[in-house]
Scaffold this motif. Structure first.
Motif, PDB file in Angstrom:
ATOM      1  N   TRP A  31     -26.645  42.512  28.757  1.00  0.00           N
ATOM      2  CA  TRP A  31     -27.309  43.782  28.038  1.00  0.00           C
ATOM      3  C   TRP A  31     -27.153  44.971  28.657  1.00  0.00           C
ATOM      4  O   TRP A  31     -27.460  44.980  29.863  1.00  0.00           O
ATOM      5  CB  TRP A  31     -28.473  43.332  27.440  1.00  0.00           C
ATOM      6  CG  TRP A  31     -29.342  44.519  26.939  1.00  0.00           C
ATOM      7  CD1 TRP A  31     -29.240  44.874  25.649  1.00  0.00           C
ATOM      8  CD2 TRP A  31     -30.379  45.327  27.729  1.00  0.00           C
ATOM      9  NE1 TRP A  31     -29.995  46.232  25.549  1.00  0.00           N
ATOM     10  CE2 TRP A  31     -30.788  46.377  26.804  1.00  0.00           C
ATOM     11  CE3 TRP A  31     -30.947  45.383  29.031  1.00  0.00           C
ATOM     12  CZ2 TRP A  31     -31.652  47.235  27.125  1.00  0.00           C
ATOM     13  CZ3 TRP A  31     -31.899  46.053  29.503  1.00  0.00           C
ATOM     14  CH2 TRP A  31     -32.171  47.099  28.591  1.00  0.00           C
ATOM     15  N   ALA A  32     -27.084  46.206  28.178  1.00  0.00           N
ATOM     16  CA  ALA A  32     -26.793  47.254  28.901  1.00  0.00           C
ATOM     17  C   ALA A  32     -27.742  48.536  28.353  1.00  0.00           C
ATOM     18  O   ALA A  32     -27.869  48.824  27.118  1.00  0.00           O
ATOM     19  CB  ALA A  32     -25.500  47.951  29.012  1.00  0.00           C
ATOM     20  N   ASP A  33     -28.785  48.824  29.260  1.00  0.00           N
ATOM     21  CA  ASP A  33     -29.697  49.917  28.698  1.00  0.00           C
ATOM     22  C   ASP A  33     -28.972  51.110  28.260  1.00  0.00           C
ATOM     23  O   ASP A  33     -28.045  51.701  28.817  1.00  0.00           O
ATOM     24  CB  ASP A  33     -30.881  50.229  29.817  1.00  0.00           C
ATOM     25  CG  ASP A  33     -31.780  50.859  29.428  1.00  0.00           C
ATOM     26  OD1 ASP A  33     -31.766  51.146  28.320  1.00  0.00           O
ATOM     27  OD2 ASP A  33     -32.284  51.606  30.550  1.00  0.00           O
ATOM     28  N   GLY A  34     -29.500  51.588  26.985  1.00  0.00           N
ATOM     29  CA  GLY A  34     -28.768  52.704  26.349  1.00  0.00           C
ATOM     30  C   GLY A  34     -27.290  52.484  25.776  1.00  0.00           C
ATOM     31  O   GLY A  34     -26.739  53.685  25.571  1.00  0.00           O
ATOM     32  N   THR A  49     -28.567  53.094  18.731  1.00  0.00           N
ATOM     33  CA  THR A  49     -27.663  53.732  19.522  1.00  0.00           C
ATOM     34  C   THR A  49     -28.493  54.371  20.645  1.00  0.00           C
ATOM     35  O   THR A  49     -29.221  55.289  20.353  1.00  0.00           O
ATOM     36  CB  THR A  49     -26.833  54.829  18.536  1.00  0.00           C
ATOM     37  OG1 THR A  49     -26.293  54.131  17.777  1.00  0.00           O
ATOM     38  CG2 THR A  49     -25.792  55.807  19.380  1.00  0.00           C
ATOM     39  N   ALA A  50     -27.806  54.063  21.941  1.00  0.00           N
ATOM     40  CA  ALA A  50     -28.370  54.974  23.245  1.00  0.00           C
ATOM     41  C   ALA A  50     -29.914  54.750  23.334  1.00  0.00           C
ATOM     42  O   ALA A  50     -30.433  55.671  23.923  1.00  0.00           O
ATOM     43  CB  ALA A  50     -28.089  56.266  23.159  1.00  0.00           C
ATOM     44  N   TRP A  51     -30.417  53.943  22.627  1.00  0.00           N
ATOM     45  CA  TRP A  51     -31.839  53.678  22.963  1.00  0.00           C
ATOM     46  C   TRP A  51     -32.149  53.062  24.402  1.00  0.00           C
ATOM     47  O   TRP A  51     -31.645  52.068  24.854  1.00  0.00           O
ATOM     48  CB  TRP A  51     -32.582  52.756  21.978  1.00  0.00           C
ATOM     49  CG  TRP A  51     -32.601  53.069  20.517  1.00  0.00           C
ATOM     50  CD1 TRP A  51     -32.026  54.492  20.001  1.00  0.00           C
ATOM     51  CD2 TRP A  51     -33.267  52.683  19.542  1.00  0.00           C
ATOM     52  NE1 TRP A  51     -31.929  54.426  18.642  1.00  0.00           N
ATOM     53  CE2 TRP A  51     -32.927  53.420  18.072  1.00  0.00           C
ATOM     54  CE3 TRP A  51     -33.781  51.424  19.197  1.00  0.00           C
ATOM     55  CZ2 TRP A  51     -33.379  53.084  17.122  1.00  0.00           C
ATOM     56  CZ3 TRP A  51     -34.270  51.036  17.840  1.00  0.00           C
ATOM     57  CH2 TRP A  51     -33.855  51.950  16.858  1.00  0.00           C
ATOM     58  N   THR A  52     -32.845  53.869  25.195  1.00  0.00           N
ATOM     59  CA  THR A  52     -32.962  53.637  26.485  1.00  0.00           C
ATOM     60  C   THR A  52     -34.366  53.443  26.962  1.00  0.00           C
ATOM     61  O   THR A  52     -35.481  53.946  26.192  1.00  0.00           O
ATOM     62  CB  THR A  52     -32.613  54.802  27.589  1.00  0.00           C
ATOM     63  OG1 THR A  52     -32.536  54.340  28.905  1.00  0.00           O
ATOM     64  CG2 THR A  52     -33.372  56.099  27.295  1.00  0.00           C
ATOM     65  N   TRP A  59     -36.591  48.139  25.325  1.00  0.00           N
ATOM     66  CA  TRP A  59     -35.606  47.862  24.318  1.00  0.00           C
ATOM     67  C   TRP A  59     -34.577  46.647  24.864  1.00  0.00           C
ATOM     68  O   TRP A  59     -33.773  46.403  24.104  1.00  0.00           O
ATOM     69  CB  TRP A  59     -34.704  48.975  24.205  1.00  0.00           C
ATOM     70  CG  TRP A  59     -35.454  50.160  23.670  1.00  0.00           C
ATOM     71  CD1 TRP A  59     -35.560  51.507  24.358  1.00  0.00           C
ATOM     72  CD2 TRP A  59     -36.108  50.327  22.388  1.00  0.00           C
ATOM     73  NE1 TRP A  59     -36.472  52.423  23.714  1.00  0.00           N
ATOM     74  CE2 TRP A  59     -36.683  51.853  22.527  1.00  0.00           C
ATOM     75  CE3 TRP A  59     -36.499  49.500  21.455  1.00  0.00           C
ATOM     76  CZ2 TRP A  59     -37.530  52.189  21.172  1.00  0.00           C
ATOM     77  CZ3 TRP A  59     -37.038  49.893  20.203  1.00  0.00           C
ATOM     78  CH2 TRP A  59     -37.638  51.256  20.323  1.00  0.00           C
ATOM     79  N   ASN A  60     -34.917  46.136  25.997  1.00  0.00           N
ATOM     80  CA  ASN A  60     -34.023  44.718  26.362  1.00  0.00           C
ATOM     81  C   ASN A  60     -34.361  43.864  25.175  1.00  0.00           C
ATOM     82  O   ASN A  60     -35.501  43.509  24.588  1.00  0.00           O
ATOM     83  CB  ASN A  60     -34.578  44.543  27.909  1.00  0.00           C
ATOM     84  CG  ASN A  60     -36.158  43.815  27.728  1.00  0.00           C
ATOM     85  OD1 ASN A  60     -36.077  42.791  27.464  1.00  0.00           O
ATOM     86  ND2 ASN A  60     -36.981  44.469  28.504  1.00  0.00           N
TER      87      ASN A  60
END
Length: 423
Positions: free
Chosen positions: A28-31, A54-57, A61-62
């Motif tokens: 999983w990648a933040d953003g 989309t692009a939630w940082t 949000w993990n």
């Protein structure tokens, strides 16, 4: 349809590309952007997206915290292996010779049914069978009495090969030679007397053939190959020296299989007179990684250059020791020809579903179908595994462990995909 079957169907349809190594599940990648159904790994667990984002940082949000966005689908460590970093198959290749042997060897006895070679029946077959070894016997089909045909049936039952040594043992370099009678006619004789068995290997009387008879033999669909013949040139001169030698592992002409001829003195042999030319021809196959074919006749009988029984027994003991050590594969000539050209024409391809499952698919071209036989396949995994099991056509395939990341199995390329389970 289960997940694995669906995946293999997509590969077969060209919708998913086959790969040798399995790709690791993305972390999983933040953003990052995620669509519904995307799967990631996070802190040793696997998660599937339930809502596109989309692009939630931000840490919230993990997958572990944003329970409305992600559905847990299990830990990385599962019964199928590490599902977040699955085992891949980095290579799959046939061994040069069956069982991974260093060299191949065929023992060929000419003149069954003629020239007082009944020692083949009384001694050769029993001594071979006692040791679990397989050889080949060449029939002069026009000379056979009923007891010869009965013996030939017994030879086949013991795993030996029956090949054609012509109908009448006639020199092909004579006006009386008739290719249809001597080559196809002999094959028909053998089929008529051996319950439909048709020979696939041919040996020229005196190892001599002009170009036209050789071309006829090559054109016959039932034959896979033949022992090398010394060519007769346009002026009728025999060009000796073409028939002797050791065959390279990737020999290209199955109708010119080189051999070494046994005589008690060793004259005309590749090896020094007075040496044990029987064993030296075996040693040459192992040392060169090639295929040695030994031409012999009778055993302990009145045939031309018969092999004395004690010498024959000693040779078979020597061969058996090399077979048992894994250095040598002993097989009849048609089996060796099939193996060599199936190895070339039935190429394996690795396909992997990324979840500890892999399959080997074979090129089943017409040339593969012509030569297909059981082949020894070595696979390498991209890292050590505890166990590797395999099935083909619903049947279990014996898998031998060479080391933690190398395994060996015997497969038939016409038997369908081989499914591998790596753990």
């Amino acid at each position: 349809m289960n997940k694995k079957s669906l995946w293999l169907a997509l590969v077969a349809a060209g919708l998913i590309a086959g790969q040798a190594g399995a790709a690791a599940l993305p972390v999983w990648a933040d953003g990052a952007n995620y669509a519904v159904g995307n799967v990631v790994q996070y802190q040793g667990q696997r998660y599937e997206t339930t809502i596109a984002h989309t692009a939630w940082t931000g840490a919230g949000w993990n997958p572990a915290d944003a329970v409305s966005l992600w559905k847990p689908i299990g830990p990385c460590a599962t019964g199928a292996g590490d599902a977040c970093n699955p085992v891949g198959v980095s290579s799959a290749a046939y061994t040069v010779w069956s069982g991974g042997a260093k060299g191949a060897y065929s023992l060929v006895h000419d003149d069954l049914c003629g020239y007082t070679t009944d020692g083949q029946i009384s001694y050769a077959d029993p001594e071979l069978t006692k040791r679990g070894l397989r050889a080949a016997f060449g029939i002069i089909s026009g000379n056979c009495a009923p007891y010869h045909w009965q013996a030939a049936k017994q030879f086949l039952a013991h795993g030996h090969e029956i090949f054609s040594h012509s109908r009448n043992h006639m020199d092909a370099n004579t006006a009386a030679w008739n290719s249809a009678a001597q080559i196809t006619g002999s094959q028909d004789d053998i089929a008529a007397n051996l319950n439909g068995y048709r020979p696939t290997f041919f040996a020229w009387p005196s190892d001599i053939s002009p170009d036209a008879p050789m071309a006829y033999l090559r054109s016959q669909p039932g034959y896979l190959g033949g022992r090398a013949a010394n060519r007769v040139d346009e002026n009728g001169n025999i060009q000796y020296g073409m028939a002797a030698g050791v065959n390279a592992a990737s020999f290209t002409d199955p109708f010119m299989i080189k051999a070494d001829t046994f005589t008690q003195s060793g004259i005309w042999s590749l090896y020094p007179q007075g040496s044990e030319i029987l064993n030296l021809h075996v040693d040459a196959a192992i040392a060169q990684g090639g295929w040695s074919l030994r031409t012999a006749h009778g055993v302990n009988d009145a045939s031309w250059e018969t092999i004395p029984l004690a010498r024959y027994q000693g040779h078979l003991d020597y061969v058996k020791s090399k077979v048992d050590s894994g250095e040598l594969w002993m097989a009849p000539p048609s089996d060796v020809i099939r193996y060599r050209f199936a190895r070339q024409n039935c190429a394996p391809t690795v396909i992997t579903d990324g979840n500890g499952q892999a399959a080997i698919r074979f090129d089943a071209s017409s040339e593969c179908q012509r030569y297909a036989t059981t082949l020894t396949l070595d696979i390498a995994t991209d890292r050590a595994v505890t166990t590797a099991t395999a099935t083909q056509g619903g049947n279990s395939v014996t898998t031998a462990k060479l080391d933690a990341s190398h395994y060996r199995l015997n497969v038939n390329p016409l038997g369908g995909d081989v499914s591998l389970q790596l753990r």
